[in-house]
Design an enzyme around this catalytic site. Structure first.
Site, PDB file in Angstrom:
ATOM      1  N   SER A  99      54.313  25.655 -24.786  1.00 49.31           N
ATOM      2  CA  SER A  99      53.581  24.983 -25.872  1.00 49.31           C
ATOM      3  C   SER A  99      53.304  25.887 -27.075  1.00 49.31           C
ATOM      4  O   SER A  99      52.253  25.786 -27.706  1.00 49.31           O
ATOM      5  CB  SER A  99      52.283  24.365 -25.341  1.00 49.31           C
ATOM      6  OG  SER A  99      52.573  23.400 -24.352  1.00 49.31           O
ATOM      7  N   GLU A 124      62.223  24.044 -15.011  1.00 44.47           N
ATOM      8  CA  GLU A 124      62.757  22.701 -14.731  1.00 44.47           C
ATOM      9  C   GLU A 124      63.962  22.788 -13.810  1.00 44.47           C
ATOM     10  O   GLU A 124      64.178  21.911 -12.972  1.00 44.47           O
ATOM     11  CB  GLU A 124      63.090  21.992 -16.054  1.00 44.47           C
ATOM     12  CG  GLU A 124      61.821  21.580 -16.788  1.00 44.47           C
ATOM     13  CD  GLU A 124      61.928  21.576 -18.306  1.00 44.47           C
ATOM     14  OE1 GLU A 124      63.055  21.547 -18.830  1.00 44.47           O
ATOM     15  OE2 GLU A 124      60.870  21.614 -18.962  1.00 44.47           O
TER      16      GLU A 124
END
Ligand code: PEP
Length: 252
Positions: free
Chosen positions: A215, A99
């Site tokens: 995840s 990010e």
């Protein structure tokens, strides 16, 4: 022997009260565990570092920062230096999260500077890297990962690697619910250990912890963490819930 690590990246989530509550819950649950060779790290946003440090004081739970600026100090409005982190009692910083690379323009060159600044200030670095989906589809993922590691870290002396933790985070698996299979994770982690051994020594490669991120949740952690070259996880979504996060710690 390298350590197993479960590090929760809280990203831009949780205000101060929520951060303290989550930290308290993690501390209370981790207290019961015999952690042996496992480190547990939580990573709140900058403004909540002090409160979370206080909440975790005297416990086995460590607190890390999500980022820092490469300069010592100066006219960089809104930024945080390595010295500011260490002066609070922070010992570890995440650098190179996808990010940060994608939304804040952090290049390999900037990240190499950040790594240097962190190490000069005696901070341990959790260095993130990973390919995007197109790279994986075009089978370019090994090249991408190799170049991110080379450009961000291979200027370091071998001795600096005792303060480096690697985090392989395929971008296509972050926050998407899509997880790399345990075999895909193992294949990449073994490749990473091989390139580190080739550049440095087998000893450096064997001693560096390589985390998987993307995840990871209680239902898939055991299988991923059981792989030989996977030494734990960098956890986003599942780190925001104490029960899920502690379940991951118990997955070793
Ligand atoms: C992360 O952002 O580092 C991450 C792994 O997120 P998530 O677990 O939510 O995919």
């Amino acid at each position: 022997m390298r350590k197993q690590i479960v590090a929760g990246n809280w990203k831009m989530n949780k205000n101060v009260q929520e951060s303290i509550k989550l930290a308290n819950e993690v501390v209370a649950n981790v207290k019961e565990l015999a952690l042996n060779n496992t480190r547990v790290i939580v990573t709140p946003t900058f403004v909540n570092l002090s409160s979370v440090l206080k909440a975790t004081e005297g416990s086995a739970v460590e607190v890390a920062a999500q980022n820092m600026h490469q300069a010592k100090s100066g006219a960089f409005t809104g930024e945080i230096s390595a010295d500011m982190l260490t002066s609070l009692g922070i010992k570890t910083v995440i650098l190179g999260h996808s990010e940060r690379r994608e939304y804040f323009g952090e290049t390999d060159a900037i990240l190499a500077e950040k790594v240097n600044a962190a190490l000069e200030n005696k901070l341990e670095v959790i260095f993130c890297f990973g390919e995007v989906l197109e790279d994986r589809k075009s089978e370019n993922h090994f090249n991408v990962v190799e170049s991110q590691i080379k450009n961000g870290l291979f200027h370091l002396e071998a001795s600096a690697w005792k303060n480096i933790v690697l985090a392989y985070e395929p971008v296509w698996a972050i926050g998407t619910g899509e997880t790399a299979s345990p075999e895909q994770a193992q294949e990449m982690h073994a490749f990473i250990r091989k390139i580190v051994a080739n550049k440095y020594t087998k000893e450096v490669a064997e001693n560096v912890s390589i985390l998987y991120g993307g995840s990871v949740k209680p239902s898939n952690a055991k299988e991923i963490f059981s792989k030989e070259d996977v030494d734990g996880g960098l956890i986003g979504g599942a780190a925001l819930n104490a029960n899920d996060f502690v379940a991951l710690v118990k997955s070793f």
